[in-house]
Design a protein around this motif. Structure first.
Motif, PDB file in Angstrom:
ATOM      1  N   PRO A  86       0.942  -1.191   0.014  1.00  0.00           N
ATOM      2  CA  PRO A  86       0.233  -0.086  -0.066  1.00  0.00           C
ATOM      3  C   PRO A  86       0.974   1.284  -0.095  1.00  0.00           C
ATOM      4  O   PRO A  86       1.793   1.396   0.679  1.00  0.00           O
ATOM      5  CB  PRO A  86      -0.782  -0.065   1.421  1.00  0.00           C
ATOM      6  N   GLY A  87       0.259   2.023  -0.841  1.00  0.00           N
ATOM      7  CA  GLY A  87       1.089   3.573  -0.715  1.00  0.00           C
ATOM      8  C   GLY A  87       2.042   3.775  -1.822  1.00  0.00           C
ATOM      9  O   GLY A  87       2.836   4.708  -2.242  1.00  0.00           O
ATOM     10  N   PHE A  88       2.505   2.343  -2.519  1.00  0.00           N
ATOM     11  CA  PHE A  88       3.605   2.205  -3.527  1.00  0.00           C
ATOM     12  C   PHE A  88       3.071   1.962  -4.893  1.00  0.00           C
ATOM     13  O   PHE A  88       2.315   0.870  -4.850  1.00  0.00           O
ATOM     14  CB  PHE A  88       4.834   1.591  -3.125  1.00  0.00           C
ATOM     15  N   ALA A  89       3.687   2.505  -6.049  1.00  0.00           N
ATOM     16  CA  ALA A  89       3.293   1.853  -7.240  1.00  0.00           C
ATOM     17  C   ALA A  89       4.330   0.855  -7.791  1.00  0.00           C
ATOM     18  O   ALA A  89       5.388   0.828  -6.738  1.00  0.00           O
ATOM     19  CB  ALA A  89       3.321   2.998  -8.273  1.00  0.00           C
ATOM     20  N   GLU A  90       4.066  -0.021  -8.599  1.00  0.00           N
ATOM     21  CA  GLU A  90       5.178  -0.712  -9.175  1.00  0.00           C
ATOM     22  C   GLU A  90       5.507  -0.535 -10.502  1.00  0.00           C
ATOM     23  O   GLU A  90       4.527   0.352 -11.227  1.00  0.00           O
ATOM     24  CB  GLU A  90       4.660  -2.323  -9.226  1.00  0.00           C
TER      25      GLU A  90
END
Length: 185
Positions: free
Chosen positions: A54-58
């Motif tokens: 959660p909170g991060f893109a890939e």
């Protein structure tokens, strides 16, 4: 209007037709509401953040070793001040990703630290052209202590953190290049 009059009206053909019209109208409204339930969802769900953290893109990234074929990988993306500050703090693992990529809008000499980071990491730095600058191993730092800072040998634009010792397995080292962008496919 009394109930006896309504009941008598329903007993006629005309009353029965109106009852069926009412039932069909309620049915149609109910079906419309069920179908419209997805209207608040995005038109293209592929554009949603599909990260397992959660909170991060890939983000997908490609490594070009000095000799050999380029390889494709997938990492978490820290591309805002907030996500770069949080990094891999308080995590026990990389959630199945090859690492975490930190991107900056311009060249920087910002140092990294391991405050509240639970796993040993290796970090590699790349310049604006994606060329390898330097790499270091970093050790976790216990909360409440003064943590060591880790800096690149020269200004850089992108950095990647991986599990300690994992850089060579990705083809990252002197003479390599890394380019981040696109999806993890």
């Amino acid at each position: 209007m009394n109930l006896e009059a309504v009941a008598a009206d329903l007993a006629t053909d005309r009353g029965l037709r109106w009852l069926w019209v009412g039932v069909w109208v309620l049915f149609a409204l109910g079906m419309g509401a069920c179908m419209a339930n997805g209207a608040d969802r995005p038109a293209d769900p592929a554009l949603q953040d599909s990260s397992r953290v959660p909170g991060f893109a890939e983000v997908g990234f490609r490594v070009e070793p000095p000799s050999g074929a380029a390889t494709k990988h997938c990492a978490l993306l820290a591309d805002t001040e907030q996500t770069r500050a949080l990094g891999l703090m308080n995590r026990n693992d990389l959630a199945g990703y090859d690492g975490m990529i930190f991107t900056f809008d311009g060249d920087t000499d910002a140092a990294f630290h391991m405050q509240n980071t639970l796993i040993p990491l290796s970090i590699a730095f790349f310049d604006s052209g994606g060329h390898f600058v330097s790499a270091l191993d970093m050790i976790p730092c216990i909360q409440g202590t003064v943590c060591q800072h880790y800096s690149a040998a020269a200004p850089y634009r992108t950095a990647i953190e991986v599990a300690k010792g994992g850089l060579p397995g990705l083809g990252i080292g002197p003479g390599s290049a890394m380019h981040a962008g696109g999806s993890c496919t």
